[in-house]
Design a protein around this motif. Structure first.
Motif, short mmCIF file in Angstrom:
data_model
loop_
_atom_site.label_atom_id
_atom_site.label_comp_id
_atom_site.label_asym_id
_atom_site.label_seq_id
_atom_site.Cartn_x
_atom_site.Cartn_y
_atom_site.Cartn_z
N LEU A 142 6.41 3.88 6.05
CA LEU A 142 7.86 3.99 6.04
C LEU A 142 8.29 5.44 5.77
N GLY A 143 9.38 5.86 6.39
CA GLY A 143 9.94 7.17 6.14
C GLY A 143 10.89 7.15 4.96
N VAL A 144 11.38 8.31 4.58
CA VAL A 144 12.26 8.42 3.42
C VAL A 144 13.60 7.72 3.70
N LYS A 145 14.29 8.10 4.76
CA LYS A 145 15.60 7.50 5.06
C LYS A 145 15.44 6.02 5.41
N GLU A 146 14.33 5.68 6.05
CA GLU A 146 14.06 4.28 6.38
C GLU A 146 13.94 3.45 5.10
N THR A 147 13.25 3.99 4.10
CA THR A 147 13.13 3.31 2.81
C THR A 147 14.49 3.18 2.15
N LEU A 148 15.28 4.24 2.20
CA LEU A 148 16.63 4.22 1.61
C LEU A 148 17.47 3.10 2.22
N VAL A 149 17.50 3.01 3.52
CA VAL A 149 18.30 1.98 4.18
C VAL A 149 17.82 0.58 3.80
N LYS A 150 16.49 0.41 3.77
CA LYS A 150 15.92 -0.89 3.41
C LYS A 150 16.29 -1.28 1.99
N GLU A 151 16.14 -0.35 1.05
CA GLU A 151 16.43 -0.65 -0.35
C GLU A 151 17.92 -0.89 -0.57
N CYS A 152 18.78 -0.14 0.14
CA CYS A 152 20.22 -0.36 0.02
C CYS A 152 20.59 -1.80 0.38
N GLU A 153 20.01 -2.29 1.47
CA GLU A 153 20.30 -3.65 1.91
C GLU A 153 19.73 -4.67 0.94
N GLU A 154 18.50 -4.47 0.51
CA GLU A 154 17.82 -5.46 -0.33
C GLU A 154 18.40 -5.53 -1.74
N GLU A 155 18.68 -4.37 -2.34
CA GLU A 155 19.06 -4.35 -3.75
C GLU A 155 20.56 -4.47 -3.98
N GLU A 162 0.82 -1.20 0.00
CA GLU A 162 0.00 0.00 0.00
C GLU A 162 0.86 1.26 0.00
N PHE A 163 0.36 2.25 -0.76
CA PHE A 163 0.99 3.56 -0.79
C PHE A 163 0.03 4.57 -0.15
N PRO A 164 0.57 5.55 0.58
CA PRO A 164 -0.29 6.56 1.20
C PRO A 164 -0.80 7.57 0.18
N VAL A 165 -1.99 8.10 0.43
CA VAL A 165 -2.60 9.10 -0.43
C VAL A 165 -2.77 10.39 0.37
N MET A 166 -2.15 11.47 -0.10
CA MET A 166 -2.26 12.77 0.56
C MET A 166 -2.05 13.85 -0.48
N SER A 167 -2.47 15.06 -0.14
CA SER A 167 -2.33 16.18 -1.07
C SER A 167 -0.87 16.61 -1.20
N ARG A 168 -0.18 16.66 -0.07
CA ARG A 168 1.24 17.00 -0.03
C ARG A 168 1.96 15.97 0.83
N PHE A 169 3.25 15.81 0.58
CA PHE A 169 4.00 14.79 1.31
C PHE A 169 4.00 15.07 2.81
N CYS A 170 3.92 16.34 3.19
CA CYS A 170 3.96 16.70 4.60
C CYS A 170 2.62 16.50 5.30
N ASP A 171 1.56 16.19 4.54
CA ASP A 171 0.23 16.04 5.14
C ASP A 171 0.01 14.62 5.66
#
Length: 302
Positions: free
Chosen positions: A180-193, A106-115
């Motif tokens: 998931l947060g931005v840096k959290e996603t980065l760390v996860k993808e770095c390890e996985e990919e 699932e992806f979040p739905v919002m008007s702006r990323f900060c919302d």
């Protein structure tokens, strides 16, 4: 004349125009309807969807030229559940090819990323069908040599990838899933990919964002990518992780830059590299007369 050749610039501008095709003449933009949730505009809907949406009056309503999620769906959970039921119905009926790639992600739905998110939606439908902006993280892995030259780590996607098989890619990239947060996603993808440990991945530095909206037969795709630069030691070697990458290459920044004008790169990954090339001074207003157009093409909002 110093700087990039005219043919190189023309090739890159064609790429940027394709990735911003929703804003070009002949797109469906003039006839699309805003998609609103909780009174907030979160996407765009093409006219082809309107007859289908009218078949779910308990979920969608047409108001003032907009498509809105019904007022009685007031909570995050109610909205997410209602949308999932509609999408699963469409999937069972075989209405859209994109839903055959259902990921249970699932992806979040919002008007702006900060919302705060208004609801979640299945990743396979987040952009194309409802024109909801999706967010991701892309990492430029690079080496700074003793003489000041830069080299960049580039991945090649496996031939089995459903999208852009065999194309060149950034060192690491991935969509930001719900929760998931931005840096959290980065760390996860770095390890996985790329089997990059967290101790190295945490050194990645933010380089801004790129934004674009393209349209094709599958729908409308507004996307924003958070861009990070990860400087690694000269003896560092990424390793193939989850099988999405075939192999990695370490190429000079000049070599990588020249490839941007062709069709070797996955298009949005080419944009991320172009952004890196500009930010690190290889391209600037005095050596590329199309500099302003190149910069502008990296930052087109929906």
């Amino acid at each position: 004349m110093a700087g990039s050749s005219r043919s190189w610039a023309e090739g890159v501008l064609r790429l940027l125009n394709r990735m911003n095709s929703f804003h070009t003449q002949g797109s469906s933009k003039p006839v699309c309807k805003q998609f609103c949730v909780g009174g907030q505009a979160v996407g765009v809907v093409q006219p082809r969807l309107l007859p289908l949406l009218r078949g779910y009056p308990e979920v969608f309503q047409m108001t003032n030229g907009h498509v809105e999620l019904s007022d009685h769906l007031r909570t995050f959970e109610q909205r997410s559940t209602a949308m999932e039921q509609v999408l699963r119905d469409w999937r069972e009926r075989g209405l859209f090819n994109c839903l055959n790639k259902w990921r249970n992600e699932e992806f979040p739905v919002m008007s702006r990323f900060c919302d705060p998110p208004l609801m979640n939606i299945e990743r396979a439908a987040v952009a194309g069908l409802f024109g909801v902006k999706s967010y991701g993280v892309h990492v430029n892995g690079f080496v700074r040599h003793e003489d000041g030259r830069l080299s960049m780590w580039i991945g090649r996607r496996t031939p089995q990838k459903e999208t852009y098989p065999g194309r060149l890619d950034n060192l690491v990239a991935g969509g930001i899933s719900a929760g998931l947060g931005v840096k959290e996603t980065l760390v996860k993808e770095c390890e996985e990919e790329a089997c990059i440990p967290e101790s190295i991945a945490q050194n990645a530095r933010p380089g801004g964002t790129i934004s674009y909206t393209y349209e094709d037969d599958a729908g409308i795709f507004p996307e924003c990518q958070f861009v990070y630069d990860l400087e690694v030691p000269a003896d560092f070697r990424p390793e193939v992780g989850d099988g999405e990458v075939l192999e990695f290459y370490l190429w000079s920044l000049e070599q990588v830059k020249e490839l941007l004008a062709g069709s070797e790169f996955k298009p949005n990954c080419a944009m991320v590299v172009l952004d890196f090339v500009i930010r690190h001074g290889l391209l600037h207003a005095d050596n590329e007369r199309h500099y302003h157009q190149l910069v502008e093409g990296l930052h087109r909002e929906l």
